[in-house]
Motif scaffolding. Structure first.
Motif, short mmCIF file in Angstrom:
data_model
loop_
_atom_site.label_atom_id
_atom_site.label_comp_id
_atom_site.label_asym_id
_atom_site.label_seq_id
_atom_site.Cartn_x
_atom_site.Cartn_y
_atom_site.Cartn_z
N PRO A 129 0.82 -1.21 0.00
CA PRO A 129 0.00 0.00 0.00
C PRO A 129 0.86 1.26 0.00
CG PRO A 129 0.20 -0.83 2.23
CD PRO A 129 1.02 -1.75 1.34
N TRP A 130 0.25 2.33 -0.43
CA TRP A 130 0.84 3.67 -0.31
C TRP A 130 -0.08 4.49 0.59
CZ3 TRP A 130 5.41 5.59 -2.29
CH2 TRP A 130 6.10 4.75 -3.19
N TYR A 131 0.55 5.24 1.51
CA TYR A 131 -0.20 6.10 2.41
C TYR A 131 0.20 7.55 2.18
CZ TYR A 131 -2.03 2.18 5.13
OH TYR A 131 -2.70 1.06 5.53
N GLN A 132 -0.78 8.42 2.34
CA GLN A 132 -0.57 9.87 2.24
C GLN A 132 -0.78 10.46 3.61
OE1 GLN A 132 -3.83 12.22 0.52
NE2 GLN A 132 -2.37 13.09 -0.94
N GLN A 133 0.13 11.32 4.04
CA GLN A 133 0.01 11.91 5.36
C GLN A 133 0.21 13.41 5.29
OE1 GLN A 133 2.90 10.68 8.38
NE2 GLN A 133 1.34 10.85 9.98
N PHE A 134 -0.76 14.15 5.81
CA PHE A 134 -0.66 15.60 5.92
C PHE A 134 -0.18 15.93 7.33
CE2 PHE A 134 -2.30 16.73 1.88
CZ PHE A 134 -3.28 15.81 1.55
N PRO A 135 0.47 17.10 7.49
CA PRO A 135 0.98 17.47 8.82
C PRO A 135 -0.09 17.42 9.89
CG PRO A 135 1.82 18.96 7.14
CD PRO A 135 0.81 18.09 6.46
N GLY A 136 0.22 16.77 11.00
CA GLY A 136 -0.71 16.69 12.12
C GLY A 136 -1.81 15.65 11.96
N LYS A 137 -1.76 14.88 10.89
CA LYS A 137 -2.78 13.87 10.64
C LYS A 137 -2.17 12.48 10.59
CE LYS A 137 -6.05 16.95 9.99
NZ LYS A 137 -7.20 17.08 10.94
N GLY A 138 -3.04 11.48 10.70
CA GLY A 138 -2.56 10.11 10.55
C GLY A 138 -2.46 9.75 9.08
N PRO A 139 -1.72 8.69 8.75
CA PRO A 139 -1.61 8.25 7.36
C PRO A 139 -2.96 7.78 6.83
CG PRO A 139 0.06 7.20 8.75
CD PRO A 139 -0.92 7.84 9.67
N ALA A 140 -3.25 8.11 5.59
CA ALA A 140 -4.49 7.68 4.95
C ALA A 140 -4.14 6.80 3.75
CB ALA A 140 -5.31 8.88 4.50
N LEU A 141 -4.80 5.66 3.66
CA LEU A 141 -4.55 4.74 2.55
C LEU A 141 -4.92 5.41 1.23
CD1 LEU A 141 -3.79 1.88 1.62
CD2 LEU A 141 -6.20 1.25 1.93
N LEU A 142 -3.95 5.40 0.30
CA LEU A 142 -4.13 6.08 -0.98
C LEU A 142 -4.46 5.07 -2.08
CD1 LEU A 142 -3.80 8.92 -2.30
CD2 LEU A 142 -1.41 8.30 -2.74
N ILE A 143 -3.63 4.07 -2.21
CA ILE A 143 -3.79 3.05 -3.23
C ILE A 143 -2.91 1.87 -2.84
CG2 ILE A 143 -1.93 4.08 -4.61
CD1 ILE A 143 -3.40 3.24 -7.16
N ALA A 144 -3.29 0.68 -3.27
CA ALA A 144 -2.52 -0.51 -2.91
C ALA A 144 -2.50 -1.49 -4.07
CB ALA A 144 -3.09 -1.18 -1.67
N ILE A 145 -1.50 -2.36 -4.08
CA ILE A 145 -1.36 -3.34 -5.15
C ILE A 145 -0.92 -4.67 -4.58
CG2 ILE A 145 1.07 -2.91 -5.71
CD1 ILE A 145 0.24 -2.98 -8.70
N ARG A 146 -1.28 -5.73 -5.25
CA ARG A 146 -0.81 -7.08 -4.90
C ARG A 146 0.07 -7.58 -6.03
NH1 ARG A 146 -3.44 -8.36 -0.29
NH2 ARG A 146 -5.35 -7.18 0.05
N PRO A 147 0.97 -8.52 -5.77
CA PRO A 147 1.98 -8.89 -6.77
C PRO A 147 1.46 -9.64 -7.99
CG PRO A 147 2.20 -10.21 -4.77
CD PRO A 147 1.21 -9.16 -4.47
N ASP A 148 0.15 -9.90 -8.08
CA ASP A 148 -0.36 -10.60 -9.25
C ASP A 148 -0.62 -9.65 -10.43
OD1 ASP A 148 -3.85 -10.95 -8.23
OD2 ASP A 148 -2.34 -9.46 -7.71
N VAL A 149 -0.47 -8.34 -10.19
CA VAL A 149 -0.62 -7.36 -11.28
C VAL A 149 0.61 -6.46 -11.30
CG1 VAL A 149 -3.13 -7.38 -11.22
CG2 VAL A 149 -1.88 -5.74 -9.81
#
Lengths: 113, 115
Positions: free
Chosen positions: A34-54
């Motif tokens: 997964p990739w997470y995006q984090q803004f200052p003062g906030k927790g990480p938010a899931l942005l997009i994710a991939i599995r190894p079959d693609v």
């Protein structure tokens, strides 16, 4: 030891440009990236994710490219906008390890208007 | 729907004190994990709980402990605080550690400052 290596540490891109962040891993048991995006003062938010079959997954302006043989994956942010300015973390986990996440060190992206 | 909620949002302690951080997962999520994020670094795994049982522990000293309650909420305790414990403590919830998709949803964290 850090199981996921992320680069660059920071990058600056003009509005409308492309941001590219790269990550590499060693543990072949990882099966969720997964990739997470984090803004200052906030927790990480899931942005997009991939599995190894693609090899690629696209959601809007965000694309993950995955190279299983090289054990590398990257995030591309197309048409970067000032609102995309944030810190981005790649991560990896394995079902065999109850999906405990190993994070990269993060990339601070600044989009200039 | 409410996301993962954590309390307190900010707190200041002195060296040697003890702290308790609290987390309520997303409704329906039965697994809670704790991560420590030191300024400028990626989050580091501390604990994972599922159905009130510990499912894993990261490379943290015994001063760190946690538990999960029947309503799936969780507490993280840190004893004998050190300056190096200053960090953002993140709670994440998921449906299940083994049957789920791997998706973790994070709260906004508790910012701990140790003086």
């Amino acid at each position: 030891q850090q199981q996921v290596k992320q680069s660059p540490q920071s990058l600056i891109v003009q509005k409308g440009g492309i941001s590219i962040i790269n990550c590499a891993y060693e543990n072949t048991a990882f099966d969720y990236f997964p990739w997470y995006q984090q803004f200052p003062g906030k927790g990480p938010a899931l942005l997009i994710a991939i599995r190894p079959d693609v090899s690629e997954k696209k959601e809007g302006r965000f694309t993950i490219s995955f190279n299983k043989s090289a054990k590398q994956f990257s995030l591309h942010i197309m048409d970067s906008q000032p609102g995309d300015s944030a810190t981005y973390f790649c991560a990896a986990s394995a079902r065999s390890n109850d999906y405990k996440l190993s994070f990269g060190a993060g990339t601070t992206v600044t989009v200039r208007a | 729907d409410a996301g993962v909620t954590q309390s307190p949002t900010h707190l200041i302690k002195t060296r040697g004190q003890q702290v308790t951080l609290r987390c309520s997962p997303i409704s329906g999520h039965k697994s809670v994990s704790w991560y420590q994020q030191v300024l400028g670094q990626g989050p580091q795994f501390i604990f994972q709980y599922y159905e009130k049982e510990e499912r894993g522990r990261g490379n943290f000293p015994d001063r760190f402990s946690a538990r999960q309650f029947p309503n799936y909420s969780s507490e993280l305790n840190v004893n004998a605080l050190l300056l190096g414990d200053s960090a953002l403590y993140l709670c994440a919830s998921s449906l299940s550690p083994t049957r789920g998709t791997g998706e973790l949803f994070f709260g906004e964290g508790s910012r701990l400052t140790v003086l």
